[in-house]
Design an enzyme around this catalytic site. Sequence first.
Site, PDB file in Angstrom:
ATOM      1  CD  GLU A 115      -1.591  29.273   1.278  1.00 44.86           C
ATOM      2  OE1 GLU A 115      -1.971  28.097   1.390  1.00 44.86           O
ATOM      3  OE2 GLU A 115      -2.242  30.239   1.670  1.00 44.86           O
ATOM      4  CB  CYS A 128       0.222  20.574  -2.800  1.00 47.40           C
ATOM      5  SG  CYS A 128      -1.311  21.441  -3.090  1.00 47.40           S
ATOM      6  CB  CYS A 142     -12.135  27.195  -1.218  1.00 50.33           C
ATOM      7  SG  CYS A 142     -10.396  27.249  -1.692  1.00 50.33           S
ATOM      8  N   GLY A 184      -5.722  28.554  -6.679  1.00 51.16           N
ATOM      9  CA  GLY A 184      -6.038  28.835  -8.077  1.00 51.16           C
ATOM     10  C   GLY A 184      -6.682  27.677  -8.804  1.00 51.16           C
ATOM     11  CG  LEU A 240     -18.936  15.559  -8.383  1.00 53.42           C
ATOM     12  CD1 LEU A 240     -18.942  16.136  -9.781  1.00 53.42           C
ATOM     13  CD2 LEU A 240     -19.001  14.026  -8.449  1.00 53.42           C
ATOM     14  CG  ASN A 315      -7.965  21.722   7.005  1.00 53.29           C
ATOM     15  OD1 ASN A 315      -8.025  22.119   8.165  1.00 53.29           O
ATOM     16  ND2 ASN A 315      -6.855  21.286   6.450  1.00 53.29           N
TER      17      ASN A 315
HETATM   18  N1  SAH Z   1      -9.275  24.810  -8.331  1.00 55.96           N
HETATM   19  C1  SAH Z   1      -8.904  23.429  -8.219  1.00 55.96           C
HETATM   20  C2  SAH Z   1      -7.808  23.218  -7.170  1.00 55.96           C
HETATM   21  C3  SAH Z   1      -8.286  23.585  -5.815  1.00 55.96           C
HETATM   22  S1  SAH Z   1      -7.554  22.933  -4.381  1.00 55.96           S
HETATM   23  C4  SAH Z   1     -10.118  22.597  -7.868  1.00 55.96           C
HETATM   24  O1  SAH Z   1     -11.172  23.152  -7.628  1.00 55.96           O
HETATM   25  O2  SAH Z   1     -10.015  21.371  -7.884  1.00 55.96           O
HETATM   26  C5  SAH Z   1      -7.814  21.236  -4.336  1.00 55.96           C
HETATM   27  C6  SAH Z   1      -9.027  20.724  -3.556  1.00 55.96           C
HETATM   28  O3  SAH Z   1      -9.094  21.207  -2.204  1.00 55.96           O
HETATM   29  C7  SAH Z   1     -10.339  21.119  -4.216  1.00 55.96           C
HETATM   30  O4  SAH Z   1     -11.142  19.973  -4.320  1.00 55.96           O
HETATM   31  C8  SAH Z   1     -10.911  22.094  -3.222  1.00 55.96           C
HETATM   32  O5  SAH Z   1     -12.299  22.197  -3.328  1.00 55.96           O
HETATM   33  C9  SAH Z   1     -10.435  21.516  -1.915  1.00 55.96           C
HETATM   34  N2  SAH Z   1     -10.511  22.444  -0.755  1.00 55.96           N
HETATM   35  C10 SAH Z   1     -10.498  23.780  -0.770  1.00 55.96           C
HETATM   36  N3  SAH Z   1     -10.599  24.281   0.483  1.00 55.96           N
HETATM   37  C11 SAH Z   1     -10.680  23.220   1.312  1.00 55.96           C
HETATM   38  C12 SAH Z   1     -10.804  23.091   2.732  1.00 55.96           C
HETATM   39  N4  SAH Z   1     -10.857  24.149   3.510  1.00 55.96           N
HETATM   40  N5  SAH Z   1     -10.873  21.836   3.244  1.00 55.96           N
HETATM   41  C13 SAH Z   1     -10.789  20.744   2.430  1.00 55.96           C
HETATM   42  N6  SAH Z   1     -10.660  20.815   1.102  1.00 55.96           N
HETATM   43  C14 SAH Z   1     -10.619  22.037   0.526  1.00 55.96           C
END
Ligand code: SAH
Length: 371
Positions: A115, A128, A142, A184, A240, A315
């Site tokens: 995506e 993004c 996630c 990813g 974090l 989310n």
């Molecule tokens: N692997 C990378 C990029 C991930 S996506 C990372 O871990 O940073 C970017 C951000 O979205 C990350 O902080 C991830 O934890 C967050 N994220 C993933 N699913 C989510 C959701 N359902 N609601 C809100 N944030 C989410």
Amino acid sequence: MSSLPVINSATPQASESGEQPAGSGKTHLLNQTEPELRDWLKDRGHPSFRAKQVWRWLFAGRASTFDQMTDLPAKLRTDLAEAFDIFVASEAHLSKSRDGTEKILVRLADGGEVECVLLKDGIRRSICVSSQVGCAMGCVFCASGLDGVDRNLTKGEIIEQMLRLQHRLPDEERLSHIVMMGMGEPLANLPGVLGALDAARDANGLGISPRRITISTVGLPPAIDRLAQQGIPYNLAVSLHAPNDELRSQLVPVNQKIGIGPVLDAADRYFVSSGRRLTFEYVLLGGINDSEDCARELTDVLKGRTVMMNVIPYNPVEGLPYVTPSNEAISRFKQILEASGVNVMFRQRKGDEIDAACGQLRRNRGSLNKK
Ligand code: SAH
């Protein structure tokens, strides 16, 4: 140096860099560099300056076919079209939300899906982008990693997402920011990500300053150091999600082998070498990491660090047991961080109704197809 496969070769070949060929057996042009194209042109008797023209057409001219490159001689356009594909994926689904967010579900040549999202905020046009098909990090909340990781995206597949999103903009608008926050773990695919970001930064590419490019990571210290060694001032965002190892290891399973301390140390080293203010991300999960105690512990962790704390209300992902915190819990959390002097940004949720959180659109594609 000519590193490209023979034109019209019967068997599809990977380029010498080990990248996958496009589904047609032609080379994915976006996997090449401008100098590589120059060599290819020279080998075939075309002037090498044409490479620059082709590159301009791809990035500034928004061309998706060689026929659109009208100032190239017809013979060259034919040669290029026989050897290269510009785009190798297709758009499996496009969704638009009321706030202007657009999300593309991209189907790759091998059937994998990722995506990418275009976000409009004032004059900003941010994208993004995904770095892998799936994700191996296993963050429990996630959608991207629910089925593990399939493979890394090639440099060209990452650039293709950028261009597909750019093509959605009116001619007078240009992309201003890139966040590697799609599906990813970008630092688990450094060669692909860095190659794509080279093209994004290049004046003859998208021309986006590294200061407007953010790489988001779960926190892999050796890869953070490798990124720092590039000497390019990308913004680093570290996910974090918890102020202590006990909770972080539950939410972000790779933390069991790493630990918050080494992640923060690597982030500090990145700050020193890049001079860029760090961002930490914290997804607020109702009843799990949104307590006042968590907020206070977090302020201790952040003390003395030059950071932007990016707090993101969860989310919800269908099938997962996590919930968005109440507004009360969100504002209490915010007050505690702000009172301690932490720079904090509560990210607005954009594109909720189009499953803009990473991995959600791919996950829900079954129901989307029925709509
Ligand atoms: N692997 C990378 C990029 C991930 S996506 C990372 O871990 O940073 C970017 C951000 O979205 C990350 O902080 C991830 O934890 C967050 N994220 C993933 N699913 C989510 C959701 N359902 N609601 C809100 N944030 C989410």
